[in-house]
Design a protein around this motif. Sequence first.
Motif, PDB file in Angstrom:
ATOM      1  N   VAL B  13       0.970  -0.988   0.390  1.00 30.92           N
ATOM      2  CA  VAL B  13      -0.340   0.454  -0.322  1.00 30.92           C
ATOM      3  C   VAL B  13       0.899   1.805  -0.349  1.00 30.92           C
ATOM      4  O   VAL B  13       1.054   1.197   1.281  1.00 30.92           O
ATOM      5  CB  VAL B  13      -0.411   0.369   0.785  1.00 30.92           C
ATOM      6  CG1 VAL B  13      -1.729   1.169   1.351  1.00 30.92           C
ATOM      7  CG2 VAL B  13      -1.798  -1.920   1.260  1.00 30.92           C
ATOM      8  N   PHE B  14       0.878   2.341  -1.177  1.00 28.84           N
ATOM      9  CA  PHE B  14       2.065   2.449  -1.320  1.00 28.84           C
ATOM     10  C   PHE B  14       1.683   4.079  -1.492  1.00 28.84           C
ATOM     11  O   PHE B  14       0.411   4.628  -2.420  1.00 28.84           O
ATOM     12  CB  PHE B  14       2.769   1.875  -2.967  1.00 28.84           C
ATOM     13  CG  PHE B  14       3.800   3.542  -2.755  1.00 28.84           C
ATOM     14  CD1 PHE B  14       5.166   2.093  -2.619  1.00 28.84           C
ATOM     15  CD2 PHE B  14       3.860   4.576  -3.586  1.00 28.84           C
ATOM     16  CE1 PHE B  14       6.761   3.045  -2.916  1.00 28.84           C
ATOM     17  CE2 PHE B  14       5.523   4.583  -3.531  1.00 28.84           C
ATOM     18  CZ  PHE B  14       6.626   4.262  -3.629  1.00 28.84           C
ATOM     19  N   GLY B  15       2.107   5.476  -1.338  1.00 26.92           N
ATOM     20  CA  GLY B  15       1.593   6.659  -1.115  1.00 26.92           C
ATOM     21  C   GLY B  15       1.849   7.469  -0.315  1.00 26.92           C
ATOM     22  O   GLY B  15       2.509   6.695   1.092  1.00 26.92           O
ATOM     23  N   ARG B  16       1.317   9.159  -0.212  1.00 27.07           N
ATOM     24  CA  ARG B  16       1.318   9.438   1.135  1.00 27.07           C
ATOM     25  C   ARG B  16       0.248   9.479   1.996  1.00 27.07           C
ATOM     26  O   ARG B  16      -0.830   8.640   1.535  1.00 27.07           O
ATOM     27  CB  ARG B  16       1.004  10.960   0.498  1.00 27.07           C
ATOM     28  CG  ARG B  16       1.689  11.576  -0.599  1.00 27.07           C
ATOM     29  CD  ARG B  16       1.555  13.535  -1.167  1.00 27.07           C
ATOM     30  NE  ARG B  16       1.379  13.237  -3.048  1.00 27.07           N
ATOM     31  CZ  ARG B  16       2.574  13.530  -2.221  1.00 27.07           C
ATOM     32  NH1 ARG B  16       3.171  14.761  -1.665  1.00 27.07           N
ATOM     33  NH2 ARG B  16       3.475  14.589  -3.591  1.00 27.07           N
ATOM     34  N   ALA B 225      16.879   3.342 -13.444  1.00 30.32           N
ATOM     35  CA  ALA B 225      15.926   4.527 -12.200  1.00 30.32           C
ATOM     36  C   ALA B 225      16.214   5.163 -10.949  1.00 30.32           C
ATOM     37  O   ALA B 225      16.177   5.702 -10.868  1.00 30.32           O
ATOM     38  CB  ALA B 225      14.049   3.680 -12.549  1.00 30.32           C
ATOM     39  N   LYS B 228      18.745   7.615 -11.981  1.00 28.16           N
ATOM     40  CA  LYS B 228      18.046   8.599 -12.130  1.00 28.16           C
ATOM     41  C   LYS B 228      18.104   9.113 -10.803  1.00 28.16           C
ATOM     42  O   LYS B 228      17.974  10.501 -10.383  1.00 28.16           O
ATOM     43  CB  LYS B 228      17.011   8.107 -13.212  1.00 28.16           C
ATOM     44  CG  LYS B 228      16.455   9.578 -13.508  1.00 28.16           C
ATOM     45  CD  LYS B 228      15.218  10.175 -14.719  1.00 28.16           C
ATOM     46  CE  LYS B 228      15.066  10.775 -14.704  1.00 28.16           C
ATOM     47  NZ  LYS B 228      14.039  11.713 -13.530  1.00 28.16           N
ATOM     48  N   GLU B 229      17.437   8.812 -10.349  1.00 29.16           N
ATOM     49  CA  GLU B 229      16.758   9.619  -9.080  1.00 29.16           C
ATOM     50  C   GLU B 229      17.148   9.752  -7.875  1.00 29.16           C
ATOM     51  O   GLU B 229      17.405  10.200  -6.849  1.00 29.16           O
ATOM     52  CB  GLU B 229      15.589   8.532  -8.767  1.00 29.16           C
ATOM     53  CG  GLU B 229      14.115   8.462  -9.442  1.00 29.16           C
ATOM     54  CD  GLU B 229      13.789   9.175  -9.945  1.00 29.16           C
ATOM     55  OE1 GLU B 229      13.892  10.452  -9.583  1.00 29.16           O
ATOM     56  OE2 GLU B 229      12.987   9.425 -11.342  1.00 29.16           O
ATOM     57  N   ASN B 239      12.813  15.102  -1.811  1.00 33.08           N
ATOM     58  CA  ASN B 239      11.559  15.688  -3.728  1.00 33.08           C
ATOM     59  C   ASN B 239      10.953  14.172  -3.975  1.00 33.08           C
ATOM     60  O   ASN B 239      11.181  12.842  -4.130  1.00 33.08           O
ATOM     61  CB  ASN B 239      12.832  15.646  -5.034  1.00 33.08           C
ATOM     62  CG  ASN B 239      12.174  15.652  -6.377  1.00 33.08           C
ATOM     63  OD1 ASN B 239      10.879  14.838  -6.283  1.00 33.08           O
ATOM     64  ND2 ASN B 239      12.885  15.794  -7.241  1.00 33.08           N
ATOM     65  N   GLY B 241       8.531  12.341  -6.231  1.00 32.21           N
ATOM     66  CA  GLY B 241       9.308  11.583  -6.847  1.00 32.21           C
ATOM     67  C   GLY B 241      10.221  10.572  -6.988  1.00 32.21           C
ATOM     68  O   GLY B 241      10.330   9.922  -6.676  1.00 32.21           O
ATOM     69  N   ALA B 244       9.556   8.151  -4.129  1.00 29.72           N
ATOM     70  CA  ALA B 244       9.037   7.482  -4.010  1.00 29.72           C
ATOM     71  C   ALA B 244       9.567   6.980  -5.691  1.00 29.72           C
ATOM     72  O   ALA B 244       9.387   5.326  -5.187  1.00 29.72           O
ATOM     73  CB  ALA B 244       7.808   8.080  -5.000  1.00 29.72           C
ATOM     74  N   ASN B 245      10.104   6.813  -6.450  1.00 29.28           N
ATOM     75  CA  ASN B 245      10.668   6.089  -7.160  1.00 29.28           C
ATOM     76  C   ASN B 245      11.841   5.202  -6.798  1.00 29.28           C
ATOM     77  O   ASN B 245      12.041   3.751  -6.868  1.00 29.28           O
ATOM     78  CB  ASN B 245      11.123   6.905  -8.091  1.00 29.28           C
ATOM     79  CG  ASN B 245      10.362   6.728  -9.567  1.00 29.28           C
ATOM     80  OD1 ASN B 245       9.638   6.562 -10.556  1.00 29.28           O
ATOM     81  ND2 ASN B 245       9.952   8.058  -9.401  1.00 29.28           N
ATOM     82  N   TRP B 248       9.721   2.489  -4.300  1.00 25.03           N
ATOM     83  CA  TRP B 248       9.702   1.368  -5.346  1.00 25.03           C
ATOM     84  C   TRP B 248      10.673   0.109  -5.578  1.00 25.03           C
ATOM     85  O   TRP B 248      10.913  -0.721  -5.817  1.00 25.03           O
ATOM     86  CB  TRP B 248       8.447   2.044  -6.728  1.00 25.03           C
ATOM     87  CG  TRP B 248       7.849   0.554  -6.896  1.00 25.03           C
ATOM     88  CD1 TRP B 248       7.373   0.135  -8.247  1.00 25.03           C
ATOM     89  CD2 TRP B 248       6.840  -0.639  -5.808  1.00 25.03           C
ATOM     90  NE1 TRP B 248       7.074  -0.799  -7.971  1.00 25.03           N
ATOM     91  CE2 TRP B 248       6.659  -1.575  -7.268  1.00 25.03           C
ATOM     92  CE3 TRP B 248       6.069  -0.154  -4.347  1.00 25.03           C
ATOM     93  CZ2 TRP B 248       5.622  -2.339  -6.354  1.00 25.03           C
ATOM     94  CZ3 TRP B 248       5.876  -1.576  -4.178  1.00 25.03           C
ATOM     95  CH2 TRP B 248       5.613  -2.533  -5.537  1.00 25.03           C
ATOM     96  N   CYS B 249      11.555   1.357  -6.347  1.00 24.23           N
ATOM     97  CA  CYS B 249      12.812   0.289  -6.847  1.00 24.23           C
ATOM     98  C   CYS B 249      13.142  -0.673  -6.040  1.00 24.23           C
ATOM     99  O   CYS B 249      13.619  -1.682  -5.740  1.00 24.23           O
ATOM    100  CB  CYS B 249      14.109   1.319  -7.366  1.00 24.23           C
ATOM    101  SG  CYS B 249      13.682   2.205  -9.021  1.00 24.23           S
ATOM    102  N   ILE B 252      11.212  -3.744  -5.295  1.00 23.15           N
ATOM    103  CA  ILE B 252      11.008  -4.596  -6.573  1.00 23.15           C
ATOM    104  C   ILE B 252      12.468  -5.540  -7.105  1.00 23.15           C
ATOM    105  O   ILE B 252      12.532  -6.014  -7.537  1.00 23.15           O
ATOM    106  CB  ILE B 252      10.392  -3.778  -8.270  1.00 23.15           C
ATOM    107  CG1 ILE B 252      11.047  -3.329  -8.170  1.00 23.15           C
ATOM    108  CG2 ILE B 252       8.901  -4.088  -8.165  1.00 23.15           C
ATOM    109  CD1 ILE B 252      10.962  -2.500  -9.228  1.00 23.15           C
TER     110      ILE B 252
END
Lengths: 390, 390
Positions: B13-16, B225, B228-229, B239, B241, B244-245, B248-249, B252
């Motif tokens: 369950v991912f996010g703010r 990814a 870059k992040e 930041n 974004g 978040a990236n 999740w990286c 996975i």
Amino acid sequence: MNNFIFYSPTEFVFGRDTETQTGALVQKYGARKVMIVYGGGSVVRSGLLARVEDSLRKAGIPYCMLGGVQPNPIDTKVYEGIDLCRKENVDMMLAVGGGSVIDTAKAIAAGVPYDGDFWDFYIGKSIVAKALKVAVVLTIPAAGSEGSGNTVITKVDGLQKLSLRAPGVLRPVFAVMNPELTYTLPPFQTACGIADMMAHIMERYFTNTKEVEIGDRLCEGTLLAIIKEAATVMKEPENYGARANLMWCGTIAHNGTCGVGCEEDWASHFLEHEISAIYNVTHGAGLSVIFPAWMTWMTEHNVDKIAQYAVRVWGVEESDDKKKVALEGIARLKAFFKSIGLPVTFKELGIENPDIDRLADSLHRNKGEFVGNYVKLTKKDSKEIYRLAL
Amino acid sequence: MNNFIFYSPTEFVFGRDTETQTGALVQKYGARKVMIVYGGGSVVRSGLLARVEDSLRKAGIPYCMLGGVQPNPIDTKVYEGIDLCRKENVDMMLAVGGGSVIDTAKAIAAGVPYDGDFWDFYIGKSIVAKALKVAVVLTIPAAGSEGSGNTVITKVDGLQKLSLRAPGVLRPVFAVMNPELTYTLPPFQTACGIADMMAHIMERYFTNTKEVEIGDRLCEGTLLAIIKEAATVMKEPENYGARANLMWCGTIAHNGTCGVGCEEDWASHFLEHEISAIYNVTHGAGLSVIFPAWMTWMTEHNVDKIAQYAVRVWGVEESDDKKKVALEGIARLKAFFKSIGLPVTFKELGIENPDIDRLADSLHRNKGEFVGNYVKLTKKDSKEIYRLAL
């Protein structure tokens, strides 16, 4: 990146000879009686059905059979299955086949414990609260239905083709995936599967959501793998490695791995559903016609992500002229589709004079005033896209 | 491609603001009493612990607390937790923290219903047959423990650091992941997490298994990814974004998504475990030292995949001189690690004169005559790799 839930609880048992584990898996997931759902004669001729039955017998699992599911599966077969399940007291659906078979099994699974008409779920009149368990022995990598909670069924009366999402209850508990089972797929069906899985990725990839680098990279990587393996598999249908890679790509294209945290589009799928509902073409072939047309329209209306796709997936050289970059990417996509024997126009699909008004009317009657998210299409837009596919 | 099972049943369950859903999720997964496991003061200071407790209270879930888990978590804390769980009749572990906290929670979960010493599982004397449920509120993207069934614990007596894989019983049922919770991570810890997730991918990527194009592409895409992040997040720790990236990286990288169907390596992890066990350095910092050394050794012994990595991940120009290509890729990896503040030598790690004989003796005593798979390392090889990291 948007908030999201990633939940893919299906157990994927992947590789050579894995179908012999079916009985043990059915047992593990606690089924007492199974209904095997299948399509035409190919699973009979190949001996797969006999091997699956043998595996069930060895595990001491009783079962009944429902054959004859057709491509673009229809509601009448679902009603037949619901009746048989109730009579036989089945508690798990075992789909042996591709997307049509799995989607039929899911519809039956939802319909059995429901008092009303299962079609209520597809028209949004009711929500699937419970369902029989669904399990899969996959024979066609394409629809991704083995890893999703989605199902698409066509109502014969009126040729209404509608989709239902109920991941909480309809996602398969396990999926047996032996790439060798796909060796005998006809080339056209292999190609249609390739178009379908690519479309599942692109429906997620073309988004306005910002900061989705990992989603983008997973989409691009999966597309690159598909494109490479597609070339091999068309030349060597019994190349295990190529078949295996494609089969897994088909699953992750649609189980939520690709495109996490983005607003998805799905307009091309809905545009296509109208074509296959009315003209009964193969879904993947409809997609290879409609997706490039949709993308071409987007070069005039929201070019950015189409241009990124052209660069990262098709190796088009970057340039400030994004439209030019995007169009070159679309040209390479079309050339790729043609190279694996797929149509890229209505005419090549065998539809000389599509009834675009009827397609667009039906689309917006089914899906509302606006379709898709990358650009919200009006009926006028949809007609323009259908025309670009002529 | 080898046969494989992909099974990742954790609900992410991912996010703010997702931590406010913790209580409802605990309820959904049927727990009656929870033990919150956490580390130092940061989750207290940030108010996260209070929000999680509040969410449990609102859901009517009773709980007890076990704080003070340290990095490189130790067995004595596990024994303390097992005693407390038994006394309090806990049926779910809720880890609020990063890998060390989650791994401790898993060890306790396995130990509570077991009659013997939980350490039996880590030394292979016994297999985890059942365990309490484990759930996670993640604060450090690094270990990937929120999506894996693995745990690593150090036995204080003898400084033996060992890992256990029990995905069938120890994989978290849910993981709440709010990237905002990672804003306050110190830069060094952020960087160590980045090295750890990259290592999890590379342990899978460097394989001799053929025909793993989709596994390769997912690995490469995730690495791209991350790279870059990482640059963004070091400059702008808040930041969303980028955070978040990366978060999740990290998941996975270690839940089975990357590297499906390949024989995995893990030598670099095992080489590192000896370093952090003896010198108590941060795992990620040990990895940024040891992984480039391992890769450098491989340019002489099995260069192919290292060269592919250099081309596809670091954009090195292809050439027939694979060793040259590979070394350039390793140079870029090292430069990247240094750019985010990580050490790439023992000296930079603060270990002037590592006891290489002791490290190698302990490694092969713990892991046997051969370590890893890409090349099976003898003790002589391991010493050479440690020396390349001087």
